[in-house]
Design a protein around this motif. Structure first.
Motif, mmCIF file in Angstrom:
data_model
loop_
_atom_site.group_PDB
_atom_site.id
_atom_site.type_symbol
_atom_site.label_atom_id
_atom_site.label_comp_id
_atom_site.label_asym_id
_atom_site.label_seq_id
_atom_site.Cartn_x
_atom_site.Cartn_y
_atom_site.Cartn_z
ATOM 1 N N SER A 24 26.089 -51.378 -9.226
ATOM 2 C CA SER A 24 26.588 -50.291 -8.388
ATOM 3 C C SER A 24 27.849 -49.660 -8.986
ATOM 4 C CB SER A 24 26.886 -50.820 -6.982
ATOM 5 O OG SER A 24 27.538 -49.862 -6.200
ATOM 6 N N ALA A 25 28.746 -50.498 -9.513
ATOM 7 C CA ALA A 25 30.031 -50.011 -10.029
ATOM 8 C C ALA A 25 29.898 -49.337 -11.385
ATOM 9 C CB ALA A 25 31.009 -51.174 -10.134
ATOM 10 N N LYS A 26 28.856 -49.730 -12.137
ATOM 11 C CA LYS A 26 28.640 -49.258 -13.507
ATOM 12 C C LYS A 26 29.690 -49.810 -14.478
ATOM 13 C CE LYS A 26 25.754 -45.393 -12.308
ATOM 14 N NZ LYS A 26 25.670 -45.751 -10.900
ATOM 15 N N LYS A 77 47.921 -47.679 -14.048
ATOM 16 C CA LYS A 77 46.899 -46.947 -13.287
ATOM 17 C C LYS A 77 46.067 -47.862 -12.384
ATOM 18 C CE LYS A 77 46.396 -43.176 -16.622
ATOM 19 N NZ LYS A 77 45.448 -42.435 -17.502
ATOM 20 N N ILE A 78 46.342 -49.152 -12.431
ATOM 21 C CA ILE A 78 45.557 -50.136 -11.678
ATOM 22 C C ILE A 78 46.416 -50.732 -10.553
ATOM 23 C CG2 ILE A 78 44.367 -52.367 -11.796
ATOM 24 C CD1 ILE A 78 42.806 -50.201 -13.208
ATOM 25 N N THR A 79 45.875 -50.775 -9.349
ATOM 26 C CA THR A 79 46.516 -51.499 -8.252
ATOM 27 C C THR A 79 46.078 -52.965 -8.360
ATOM 28 O OG1 THR A 79 46.478 -49.565 -6.807
ATOM 29 C CG2 THR A 79 46.746 -51.711 -5.748
ATOM 30 N N MET A 90 33.615 -49.519 -4.961
ATOM 31 C CA MET A 90 33.494 -50.326 -6.172
ATOM 32 C C MET A 90 33.365 -49.463 -7.432
ATOM 33 S SD MET A 90 33.243 -53.741 -6.795
ATOM 34 C CE MET A 90 32.296 -54.669 -5.605
ATOM 35 N N ASP A 91 32.810 -48.257 -7.287
ATOM 36 C CA ASP A 91 32.572 -47.450 -8.486
ATOM 37 C C ASP A 91 33.822 -46.713 -8.978
ATOM 38 O OD1 ASP A 91 32.715 -45.667 -6.413
ATOM 39 O OD2 ASP A 91 30.873 -44.592 -6.881
ATOM 40 N N VAL A 92 34.953 -46.917 -8.305
ATOM 41 C CA VAL A 92 36.226 -46.358 -8.781
ATOM 42 C C VAL A 92 37.040 -47.502 -9.386
ATOM 43 C CG1 VAL A 92 38.310 -45.093 -8.191
ATOM 44 C CG2 VAL A 92 36.166 -44.593 -6.986
ATOM 45 N N GLU A 93 37.261 -47.434 -10.693
ATOM 46 C CA GLU A 93 37.879 -48.561 -11.408
ATOM 47 C C GLU A 93 39.411 -48.462 -11.347
ATOM 48 O OE1 GLU A 93 37.391 -50.936 -15.672
ATOM 49 O OE2 GLU A 93 36.524 -48.940 -15.424
ATOM 50 N N ASN A 94 39.960 -48.673 -10.143
ATOM 51 C CA ASN A 94 41.405 -48.559 -9.956
ATOM 52 C C ASN A 94 42.019 -49.819 -9.355
ATOM 53 O OD1 ASN A 94 40.289 -48.352 -7.429
ATOM 54 N ND2 ASN A 94 41.443 -46.541 -6.806
#
Length: 481
Positions: A291-293, A196-198, A268-272
């Motif tokens: 910002s990303a949490k 699920k991670i690029t 940044m707030d999308v953990e992908n």
């Protein structure tokens, strides 16, 4: 006797008319005590719901301090550049505007902005003392300063930023990351284990050059070796090797298939993602993590260097057509040296948008996030902003140390005038748009496509442009020894 009285009456009336006219002129220009001067201020950022509420308080303060009020007009991010150019070109009245980079230089060269060197000496003495001298020198165009840079990090430092959760999960040793090639074993691990991670958020690979225009245009000065001669950096060995590495990563599936054409900004707030590149500052990881949490961690790709684009990244420029540039400088002086006003414009109203803690730090209230979330970098001096409760106590001291450690880029303070080669630059830019995105993201084989690009650059007239840049640079260097 009657004649004397008549003459006296005429004299009194004349004096009254003159004084009345003076008073009227003073009030109209905003120099009088009765009528404050209205400063029309355009700046970048999403318009906020509480702007009127905040600037009601701002204007109470500025009216008392400098007999001026501010008409604050924000234009959204994607529209700002185009709308501001229309305002400037049409001659629409305004006093102050956010500008940066190439737009700042070009508008200064065209005479759209007011030179502020003398105003700093007469109406901005405190501001001049507060500004890092590198900002003043680096932002000059043809020897004159045409705006007030935001006093913040003066240098640029490109970094590799990682998702810390994944770094910790796989026990990666980031101290070993010095170059683009050092990323390979980590990218391979992420590709094989995190579907699920690029592995690489789309970014343009770092190259060690001081770009004359921007990073995709081929004219640049090397940051090492012979730093005094402009080159077509597409012809350099480092460009070939870097693009070959990116092509290797692309073929391995470490970037998205549409990397060259994608408009994805990778928020940044999308953990992908696993690794990305960007420009840093002291304690940037704390800001980004906030910002990303989730936590991120960075390592440098270069040493801190003061470039033209790092000193012109956020500037407030006075319009050449302002009716009262002195009063505008009074406002800029106050905004950049008065902590109350600077934080009011930036953070909003105490008790409404933020609360003050016992230790002097602040904490945002919901209204700050929802109704008054301003872009701090664009508004002025950072060093008098209140610290947040989770900010390091030495934050501003670290900024000053970072600035002091920075090395000047070869062209710091040099701004190329392209007027004699505009048609060639237009043609070169078109070639860059054709080749750069694919090369920089590794989408194409550089051994095949770099020669094609360089052939087209030649046909577009790059040799003529390089010669003109070198001529102007040599003249600037001789003048500024």
């Amino acid at each position: 006797m009657r004649k004397r009285l008549l003459s006296l009456l005429v004299l009194v009336l004349a004096i009254g008319l003159v004084l009345g006219a003076c008073s009227s002129n003073e009030k109209a220009s905003g120099n009088g005590k009765d009528k404050p001067y209205e400063i029309i201020w355009y700046t970048i950022g999403t318009p906020q719901k509480d702007t009127d509420k905040v600037f009601k308080e701002v204007n109470k303060y500025t009216k008392k301090k400098i007999n001026a009020v501010v008409n604050f007009k924000q234009i959204d991010w994607g529209d700002y550049e185009q709308k501001m150019q229309v305002i400037i070109s049409s001659g629409e009245p305004y006093d102050l505007a956010f500008t940066n980079g190439t737009s700042y230089v070009q508008n200064a060269q065209k005479g759209a902005f007011y030179p502020v060197d003398k105003l700093l000496d007469t109406h901005g003495q405190e501001l001049k003392k507060a500004l890092d001298p590198a900002f003043v020198e680096g932002a000059k165009v043809n020897g004159k300063l045409y705006g007030i840079p935001s006093n913040k990090e003066v240098a640029r430092q490109t970094v590799y930023t990682f998702n810390k959760r994944l770094v910790d999960k796989y026990h990666f040793d980031l101290s070993k990351v010095k170059t683009l090639e050092d990323l390979e074993p980590m990218l391979k691990t992420i590709k094989e284990n995190e579907p699920k991670i690029t592995p690489m958020a789309t970014f343009k690979a770092y190259l060690p050059f001081d770009y004359v225009m921007d990073q995709k245009i081929p004219m640049a000065f090397p940051l090492a070796g012979d730093t005094s001669h402009v080159i077509n950096w597409y012809e350099s060995d480092i460009a070939m090797s870097t693009f070959k590495t990116m092509h290797k990563y692309y073929k391995a599936g470490y970037l998205k298939a549409d990397a060259a054409t994608s408009k994805d900004t990778w928020p940044m707030d999308v953990e992908n993602w696993f690794v990305r590149m960007g420009d840093s500052q002291p304690y940037a990881d704390i800001l980004w993590s906030r910002s990303a949490k989730y936590d991120v961690v960075s390592v440098p790709a270069e040493q801190p260097t003061t470039f033209n684009d790092s000193v012109t990244g956020a500037i407030q420029a006075i319009s050449a057509n302002s009716k009262n540039p002195e009063k505008v400088m009074d406002f800029l002086n106050l905004l950049n040296t008065d902590p109350y006003l600077r934080n009011l414009v930036d953070k909003g109203i105490e008790g409404v948008h933020y609360k003050k803690n016992d230790d002097g730090t602040i904490t945002d209230l919901p209204a700050r996030i929802d109704k008054y979330n301003m872009p701090s970098y664009s508004l002025g001096n950072h060093f008098i902003l209140y610290l947040y409760n989770n900010d390091p106590k030495d934050k501003w001291e670290k900024f000053k140390e970072f600035n002091a450690s920075a090395q000047p880029a070869p062209t710091l303070g040099f701004h190329f005038d392209p007027s004699s080669v505009r048609s060639e630059i237009a043609a070169i830019t078109n070639v860059s748009e054709e080749f750069y995105p694919a090369l920089a993201t590794g989408t194409v084989n550089p051994e095949e496509y770099l020669p094609k690009a360089n052939k087209k650059f030649k046909e577009a007239g790059i040799d003529k442009v390089l010669k003109e840049i070198q001529k102007q640079y040599d003249a600037w260097k001789a003048k500024n020894k």
